[in-house]
Design a protein around this motif. Structure first.
Motif, PDB file in Angstrom:
ATOM      1  N   GLY A  45       0.799  -1.220   0.000  1.00  0.00           N
ATOM      2  CA  GLY A  45       0.000   0.000   0.000  1.00  0.00           C
ATOM      3  C   GLY A  45       0.833   1.272   0.000  1.00  0.00           C
ATOM      4  N   ILE A  46       2.000   1.232  -0.639  1.00  0.00           N
ATOM      5  CA  ILE A  46       2.916   2.380  -0.663  1.00  0.00           C
ATOM      6  C   ILE A  46       2.749   3.137  -1.984  1.00  0.00           C
ATOM      7  CG2 ILE A  46       5.349   3.070  -0.692  1.00  0.00           C
ATOM      8  CD1 ILE A  46       5.935   0.575   0.995  1.00  0.00           C
ATOM      9  N   PRO A  47       2.495   4.440  -1.936  1.00  0.00           N
ATOM     10  CA  PRO A  47       2.404   5.212  -3.181  1.00  0.00           C
ATOM     11  C   PRO A  47       3.733   5.217  -3.926  1.00  0.00           C
ATOM     12  CG  PRO A  47       1.584   6.475  -1.301  1.00  0.00           C
ATOM     13  CD  PRO A  47       2.263   5.267  -0.746  1.00  0.00           C
ATOM     14  N   VAL A  48       3.659   5.394  -5.250  1.00  0.00           N
ATOM     15  CA  VAL A  48       4.842   5.382  -6.103  1.00  0.00           C
ATOM     16  C   VAL A  48       4.891   6.682  -6.910  1.00  0.00           C
ATOM     17  CG1 VAL A  48       6.025   4.235  -8.003  1.00  0.00           C
ATOM     18  CG2 VAL A  48       4.809   2.870  -6.288  1.00  0.00           C
ATOM     19  N   VAL A  49       6.018   7.377  -6.831  1.00  0.00           N
ATOM     20  CA  VAL A  49       6.227   8.607  -7.594  1.00  0.00           C
ATOM     21  C   VAL A  49       7.448   8.409  -8.479  1.00  0.00           C
ATOM     22  CG1 VAL A  49       6.725  11.079  -7.496  1.00  0.00           C
ATOM     23  CG2 VAL A  49       5.199  10.040  -5.792  1.00  0.00           C
ATOM     24  N   ALA A  50       7.242   8.464  -9.798  1.00  0.00           N
ATOM     25  CA  ALA A  50       8.354   8.335 -10.739  1.00  0.00           C
ATOM     26  C   ALA A  50       8.920   9.713 -11.060  1.00  0.00           C
ATOM     27  CB  ALA A  50       7.886   7.653 -12.014  1.00  0.00           C
ATOM     28  N   ARG A  51      10.232   9.759 -11.335  1.00  0.00           N
ATOM     29  CA  ARG A  51      10.876  11.023 -11.697  1.00  0.00           C
ATOM     30  C   ARG A  51      11.987  10.759 -12.699  1.00  0.00           C
ATOM     31  NH1 ARG A  51      13.484  14.596  -8.420  1.00  0.00           N
ATOM     32  NH2 ARG A  51      15.302  14.699  -9.755  1.00  0.00           N
ATOM     33  N   GLY A  52      12.358  11.828 -13.415  1.00  0.00           N
ATOM     34  CA  GLY A  52      13.486  11.768 -14.330  1.00  0.00           C
ATOM     35  C   GLY A  52      14.580  12.693 -13.847  1.00  0.00           C
ATOM     36  N   ALA A  53      14.822  13.770 -14.597  1.00  0.00           N
ATOM     37  CA  ALA A  53      15.887  14.705 -14.224  1.00  0.00           C
ATOM     38  C   ALA A  53      15.430  15.733 -13.206  1.00  0.00           C
ATOM     39  CB  ALA A  53      16.413  15.412 -15.472  1.00  0.00           C
ATOM     40  N   GLY A  54      14.133  15.797 -12.924  1.00  0.00           N
ATOM     41  CA  GLY A  54      13.642  16.749 -11.938  1.00  0.00           C
ATOM     42  C   GLY A  54      13.599  18.184 -12.432  1.00  0.00           C
ATOM     43  N   THR A  55      13.475  18.393 -13.747  1.00  0.00           N
ATOM     44  CA  THR A  55      13.447  19.749 -14.292  1.00  0.00           C
ATOM     45  C   THR A  55      12.033  20.314 -14.382  1.00  0.00           C
ATOM     46  OG1 THR A  55      13.323  18.913 -16.564  1.00  0.00           O
ATOM     47  CG2 THR A  55      15.517  19.338 -15.667  1.00  0.00           C
ATOM     48  N   GLY A  56      11.037  19.552 -13.945  1.00  0.00           N
ATOM     49  CA  GLY A  56       9.652  20.006 -14.028  1.00  0.00           C
ATOM     50  C   GLY A  56       9.409  21.272 -13.217  1.00  0.00           C
ATOM     51  N   LEU A  57       8.342  21.990 -13.581  1.00  0.00           N
ATOM     52  CA  LEU A  57       8.063  23.283 -12.955  1.00  0.00           C
ATOM     53  C   LEU A  57       6.653  23.367 -12.382  1.00  0.00           C
ATOM     54  CD1 LEU A  57       9.776  25.522 -15.663  1.00  0.00           C
ATOM     55  CD2 LEU A  57      10.580  25.143 -13.325  1.00  0.00           C
ATOM     56  N   SER A  58       6.048  22.196 -12.108  1.00  0.00           N
ATOM     57  CA  SER A  58       4.691  22.212 -11.558  1.00  0.00           C
ATOM     58  C   SER A  58       4.548  21.354 -10.301  1.00  0.00           C
ATOM     59  CB  SER A  58       3.692  21.730 -12.614  1.00  0.00           C
ATOM     60  OG  SER A  58       3.922  20.369 -12.925  1.00  0.00           O
ATOM     61  N   GLY A  59       5.626  20.722  -9.845  1.00  0.00           N
ATOM     62  CA  GLY A  59       5.539  19.840  -8.680  1.00  0.00           C
ATOM     63  C   GLY A  59       5.068  18.446  -9.019  1.00  0.00           C
ATOM     64  N   GLY A  60       5.011  18.098 -10.305  1.00  0.00           N
ATOM     65  CA  GLY A  60       4.510  16.796 -10.702  1.00  0.00           C
ATOM     66  C   GLY A  60       5.360  15.632 -10.240  1.00  0.00           C
ATOM     67  N   ALA A  61       6.659  15.866  -9.993  1.00  0.00           N
ATOM     68  CA  ALA A  61       7.546  14.793  -9.541  1.00  0.00           C
ATOM     69  C   ALA A  61       7.826  14.873  -8.045  1.00  0.00           C
ATOM     70  CB  ALA A  61       8.860  14.839 -10.318  1.00  0.00           C
ATOM     71  N   ASN A  62       7.089  15.691  -7.319  1.00  0.00           N
ATOM     72  CA  ASN A  62       7.339  15.823  -5.882  1.00  0.00           C
ATOM     73  C   ASN A  62       6.838  14.606  -5.112  1.00  0.00           C
ATOM     74  OD1 ASN A  62       8.277  18.330  -6.564  1.00  0.00           O
ATOM     75  ND2 ASN A  62       7.037  19.448  -5.103  1.00  0.00           N
ATOM     76  N   ALA A  63       7.613  14.225  -4.130  1.00  0.00           N
ATOM     77  CA  ALA A  63       7.234  13.095  -3.286  1.00  0.00           C
ATOM     78  C   ALA A  63       5.992  13.418  -2.468  1.00  0.00           C
ATOM     79  CB  ALA A  63       8.389  12.743  -2.347  1.00  0.00           C
ATOM     80  N   VAL A  64       5.246  12.360  -2.134  1.00  0.00           N
ATOM     81  CA  VAL A  64       4.182  12.454  -1.138  1.00  0.00           C
ATOM     82  C   VAL A  64       4.635  11.659   0.079  1.00  0.00           C
ATOM     83  CG1 VAL A  64       2.398  12.756  -2.892  1.00  0.00           C
ATOM     84  CG2 VAL A  64       2.938  10.443  -2.084  1.00  0.00           C
ATOM     85  N   ASP A  65       4.070  11.952   1.209  1.00  0.00           N
ATOM     86  CA  ASP A  65       4.497  11.295   2.446  1.00  0.00           C
ATOM     87  C   ASP A  65       4.397   9.777   2.326  1.00  0.00           C
ATOM     88  OD1 ASP A  65       5.087  13.655   3.740  1.00  0.00           O
ATOM     89  OD2 ASP A  65       3.132  13.821   4.717  1.00  0.00           O
ATOM     90  N   GLY A  66       5.472   9.103   2.741  1.00  0.00           N
ATOM     91  CA  GLY A  66       5.467   7.653   2.788  1.00  0.00           C
ATOM     92  C   GLY A  66       5.568   6.965   1.448  1.00  0.00           C
ATOM     93  N   CYS A  67       5.984   7.687   0.404  1.00  0.00           N
ATOM     94  CA  CYS A  67       6.009   7.093  -0.943  1.00  0.00           C
ATOM     95  C   CYS A  67       7.350   6.451  -1.253  1.00  0.00           C
ATOM     96  CB  CYS A  67       5.694   8.151  -1.995  1.00  0.00           C
ATOM     97  SG  CYS A  67       7.078   9.266  -2.349  1.00  0.00           S
ATOM     98  N   LEU A  68       7.355   5.681  -2.332  1.00  0.00           N
ATOM     99  CA  LEU A  68       8.577   5.192  -2.951  1.00  0.00           C
ATOM    100  C   LEU A  68       8.841   6.058  -4.175  1.00  0.00           C
ATOM    101  CD1 LEU A  68      10.854   3.073  -3.470  1.00  0.00           C
ATOM    102  CD2 LEU A  68       9.156   1.807  -4.836  1.00  0.00           C
ATOM    103  N   VAL A  69       9.984   6.725  -4.212  1.00  0.00           N
ATOM    104  CA  VAL A  69      10.399   7.472  -5.393  1.00  0.00           C
ATOM    105  C   VAL A  69      11.175   6.526  -6.305  1.00  0.00           C
ATOM    106  CG1 VAL A  69      11.858   9.344  -6.264  1.00  0.00           C
ATOM    107  CG2 VAL A  69      10.497   9.685  -4.185  1.00  0.00           C
ATOM    108  N   ILE A  70      10.748   6.430  -7.556  1.00  0.00           N
ATOM    109  CA  ILE A  70      11.483   5.628  -8.537  1.00  0.00           C
ATOM    110  C   ILE A  70      12.164   6.586  -9.500  1.00  0.00           C
ATOM    111  CG2 ILE A  70      11.339   3.907 -10.369  1.00  0.00           C
ATOM    112  CD1 ILE A  70       9.061   2.602  -8.961  1.00  0.00           C
ATOM    113  N   ASP A  71      13.472   6.643  -9.410  1.00  0.00           N
ATOM    114  CA  ASP A  71      14.296   7.515 -10.259  1.00  0.00           C
ATOM    115  C   ASP A  71      14.642   6.749 -11.534  1.00  0.00           C
ATOM    116  OD1 ASP A  71      16.120   9.177 -11.436  1.00  0.00           O
ATOM    117  OD2 ASP A  71      17.593   9.093  -9.826  1.00  0.00           O
ATOM    118  N   LEU A  72      14.126   7.245 -12.665  1.00  0.00           N
ATOM    119  CA  LEU A  72      14.321   6.559 -13.945  1.00  0.00           C
ATOM    120  C   LEU A  72      15.514   7.086 -14.727  1.00  0.00           C
ATOM    121  CD1 LEU A  72      10.557   6.529 -14.953  1.00  0.00           C
ATOM    122  CD2 LEU A  72      11.873   4.552 -14.176  1.00  0.00           C
ATOM    123  N   SER A  73      16.219   8.064 -14.193  1.00  0.00           N
ATOM    124  CA  SER A  73      17.317   8.659 -14.957  1.00  0.00           C
ATOM    125  C   SER A  73      18.440   7.674 -15.292  1.00  0.00           C
ATOM    126  CB  SER A  73      17.878   9.887 -14.227  1.00  0.00           C
ATOM    127  OG  SER A  73      18.396   9.556 -12.957  1.00  0.00           O
TER     128      SER A  73
END
Length: 444
Positions: A45-73
């Motif tokens: 039941g862990i949320p998943v947030v994917a990201r690339g280079a982190g150049t976004g400007l809207s917060g779309g790649a921002n972590a949420v509490d208790g999530c797994l960040v998957i860095d695809l770079s």
């Protein structure tokens, strides 16, 4: 993972977008690793947030509490360049400019070119349906995505299922356009792990550059409307105001002279005499709209410096103060009125706004500048931000042309879209991600 490293990959470049505290991160190196991680996350039941280079400007790649960040770079391989069929297959961590250089060696061209192209990844470009300088004539990322490999859940099977959507052919209408749906979905429907892109033949000669200097932003907007009325279609039609030019010059010393309140930069890539005629007509449109001067540049170095300034404007201003970046897009006929509204809103709220724009397609990027650690200035900037969104909607525009909704534009999105449309978007999310694991709280 080191807490500082985890924190560093838990957000993108959006100013003041909320950032949660991630539980853990995975630097993925294969589709199989992404699939296994999503499967375990679903079981726990862990949320998943994917990201690339982190150049976004809207917060779309921002972590949420208790999530797994998957860095695809780290998934940064160009898997195939098929010259005969003019397509390529890439992993999501491939940097936009690196792809351009690789296909150019085969006489091919990948047109989508966001200003962040030297740093942003194709996966991130797909996530937000990025545009860029050439999209006026050649379209945005969605126009070049033929197919995707995605890690999904929901009706496709258990979470972590790997499947392919789309095709490798020039045309294909078998079933609903799921590929188009995933492009621009900001990682809320699944995780893209491979992308099949269409390519174009490389351009035969260097583009011509037309430069116009204007006494005000509004006059520059009038010139954009004039170019549209005259039926001209430059490859790019970009706007920079004096503040942007000065910030770039102070940083990079490119030899730019900001002798006007705004510059328009047009590129014409039609070859031969026809291209020269288009360039001349564009310069005449600039002059007819009130330019202080307009000229077709014959100096490739000068032209390169001017377009470099356009790409460097945001990081140059970011060096000076926090920057809250707008991304509204309006009908091209409304560009003068929208630019006038930006000036008026800035004056009324007492905030400093520098403006860059993909002016030819009505995509404006007012950059709201604030002194560091000034709460009153931050509140004023956020009020101006929301008012610019409202004004764009009022003239028939949209709250985001290419940066995505993320966290910063959700209220604006709900003001823009009719309730039945919002309901359809929520239903799609619930169907494809019934557990609500993929990038929750973003985009809709």
């Amino acid at each position: 993972m080191d807490p500082d490293v985890l924190a560093s990959i838990s957000h993108d470049d959006a100013e003041w977008a909320p950032v949660g505290k991630a539980l853990a991160a995975l630097r993925a190196t294969s589709t199989q690793e992404v699939s296994a991680a999503v499967r375990v996350a679903a079981e726990l039941g862990i949320p998943v947030v994917a990201r690339g280079a982190g150049t976004g400007l809207s917060g779309g790649a921002n972590a949420v509490d208790g999530c797994l960040v998957i860095d695809l770079s780290p998934m940064n391989q160009i898997l195939e360049i098929d010259v005969e069929n003019m397509i390529c297959v890439v992993q999501p961590g491939v940097v936009n400019d690196d792809l351009k250089a690789a296909v150019a060696r085969h006489g091919l061209w990948y047109p989508p070119d966001p200003a962040s192209a030297p740093w942003s990844t194709i996966g991130g470009n797909v996530s937000t349906n990025a545009g860029g300088l050439c999209c006026l004539k050649y379209g945005v990322t969605r126009d070049y995505v033929l197919g995707l490999e995605v890690v999904v859940g929901g009706p496709a099977g258990e979470y972590g299922t790997v499947t392919h959507i789309g095709h490798r052919t020039t045309k294909g209408v078998a079933g609903y356009d799921l590929t188009g749906l995933f492009v621009g979905s900001e990682g809320t429907l699944g995780i893209v792990t491979e992308i099949t892109l269409r390519l174009r033949p490389a351009r035969r000669e260097a583009p011509r550059t037309v430069v116009g200097a204007f006494p005000s932003l509004v006059k520059a907007g009038d010139a954009v409307a004039a170019v549209t009325r005259d039926g001209l279609l430059p490859t790019a039609l970009e706007l920079l105001d004096r503040a942007c030019l000065q910030a770039v010059e102070d940083w990079k010393h490119l030899g730019l002279e900001a002798d006007a309140e705004a510059l328009l930069l047009a590129q014409i890539d039609t070859p031969g005499e026809s291209g020269q005629a288009e360039a001349t007509a564009t310069a005449e449109a600039f002059e007819g709209a009130g330019a202080l001067w307009a000229a077709v540049s014959t100096d490739e170095q000068e032209a390169e410096a001017l377009f470099a300034a356009r790409r460097l404007a945001y990081p140059a201003l970011e060096r000076l103060s926090p920057v809250l970046t707008e991304d509204v897009c309006v009908p091209r006929s409304q560009v003068p009125a929208m630019l006038a509204a930006v000036v008026e809103i800035a004056e009324r709220h007492g905030v400093s706004i520098a403006t860059i724009a993909h002016a030819g397609d009505g995509n404006l990027h007012p950059l709201i500048l604030t002194p560091p650690n000034d709460d009153a200035a931050r509140v004023a900037a956020q009020a101006a931000f929301e008012e610019i969104l409202a004004r764009a909607i009022a003239v028939g525009g949209t709250v985001s042309g290419e940066h995505g909704i993320g966290l910063l534009k959700r209220e604006g999105l709900h003001r823009e879209l009719p309730p039945p449309v919002l309901a359809m978007q929520v239903a799609l999310k619930q169907t494809l991600d019934p557990l609500g694991l993929f990038n929750p709280g973003k985009a809709i």
